[in-house]
Write a protein that holds these residues in place. Structure first.
Motif, short mmCIF file in Angstrom:
data_model
loop_
_atom_site.label_atom_id
_atom_site.label_comp_id
_atom_site.label_asym_id
_atom_site.label_seq_id
_atom_site.Cartn_x
_atom_site.Cartn_y
_atom_site.Cartn_z
N GLY A 1 0.82 -1.42 0.06
CA GLY A 1 -0.01 -0.02 0.00
C GLY A 1 0.72 1.34 0.13
N LEU A 2 2.21 1.10 -0.53
CA LEU A 2 2.91 2.59 -0.54
C LEU A 2 2.53 3.31 -1.76
N ILE A 3 2.13 2.50 -2.71
CA ILE A 3 1.61 3.09 -3.93
C ILE A 3 0.17 2.40 -4.19
N ASP A 4 -0.89 3.24 -4.25
CA ASP A 4 -2.29 2.66 -4.42
C ASP A 4 -2.75 2.63 -5.83
N SER A 5 -1.90 3.15 -6.66
CA SER A 5 -2.48 3.14 -7.99
C SER A 5 -1.78 1.77 -8.86
N ALA A 6 -2.64 1.27 -9.78
CA ALA A 6 -1.97 0.13 -10.32
C ALA A 6 -1.05 0.39 -11.51
#
Length: 297
Positions: free
Chosen positions: A246-251
């Protein structure tokens, strides 16, 4: 014997950017010692050797200065950029799709013609998350402290395993200096040296430019160069780590590397599946043939 080759800068559209790789054609009969010697001769991190394949459209093997590496990102981009430049891959309606067999297995490759040139995308395998590492120990390899690390470093593999280590700041990333003795200790398992273990991959959140979402460094041990300008296989592992936790939430996001070396590179990332069940990692970038010639052995 003479072998045709291309020298390609990968993960960039500009000359002398990204990460360079020599791609050698018809190389199945080149002995291992000569494959390794060419890497040392070029002072590059890796070279690629096209060897043919019975299970894919093309077969290629990648080598560091001292051993084979089963999966490598920037040589994959370089190999495909070379094949495209030589007209060996047909483009239909601005696109192409084919397979490339590397040491780790078969990689699906797609190509899309854009205003910047052919965008080459490899689909790396579903990541394997394995050993967690003591933050203080990993930090000590680089003269840092556990307080410089966000979360817990972990070995992740999409074909080649890397210990993904997220740092809290670019200041810490800048201060990192590789301690070879401590790296050797990291590479020793049950008292036995494990040369196949790669150096930890250091990453910070936020790009070096406004276009980036992450910025990374890979400091290397001899006989490789001191630092890798862009590391596509490690980037795939890193992308899986930051997405899973969850450190980056974009795929979809942009990874940057190499700017502090004067060799800026970037990759377009697309995660497949959900954070809890990642099924693959798409890593895309551009490649630029810088020069070509003949290797005479």
């Amino acid at each position: 014997m003479s072998y045709s080759f291309d020298w390609v800068d990968a993960f960039t559209t500009q000359p002398f950017g990204g990460n360079g790789c020599v791609v050698v054609y018809g190389a199945a009969d080149i002995p291992l010692a000569d494959r390794l010697a060419l890497v040392r001769e070029t002072s590059l991190a890796e070279c690629a050797y096209l060897v043919g394949s019975d299970v894919a459209d093309f077969g290629v093997r990648y080598y560091l200065a001292d051993r084979e590496i089963l999966m490598a990102g920037h040589p994959t981009i370089a190999t495909v950029a070379s094949l495209l430049d030589r007209g060996l891959v047909p483009i239909v309606d601005g696109r192409a799709a084919f397979t490339l067999e590397v040491g780790a297995g078969v990689l699906p490759i797609s190509v899309e013609i854009t205003d910047e040139g052919p965008l080459i995308t490899m689909t790396q395998a579903a990541p394997v998350f394995s050993t967690h590492h003591d933050p203080a120990f990993i930090a000590g390899i680089y003269g840092l402290t556990a307080d410089d690390i966000l979360g817990t470093p972990q070995t992740v593999s999409t074909g080649t395993p890397f210990c993904i280590t997220v740092l809290k700041s670019k200041d810490a990333l800048c201060r990192a200096v590789l301690d070879f003795d401590k790296l050797r200790e990291f590479r020793t398992v049950d008292g036995n040296p494990q040369a196949s273990l790669m150096e930890p991959f250091l990453v910070t959140l936020g790009g070096e430019t406004d276009a980036g979402d992450t910025f990374s460094r890979l400091l290397l041990a001899p006989p490789s160069p001191a630092e890798d300008p862009f590391t596509g296989s490690a980037t795939g592992c890193m992308a899986a780590y930051v997405y899973r936790y969850g450190l980056i939430d974009s795929a979809q996001f942009t990874a940057e590397q190499g700017h502090w070396m004067g060799r800026p590179g970037k990759a377009q990332i697309e995660m497949l599946g959900t954070p809890a069940a990642i099924t693959g990692v798409k890593v895309g970038g551009y490649g630029r043939v810088l020069m070509r010639g003949d290797l005479t052995l």
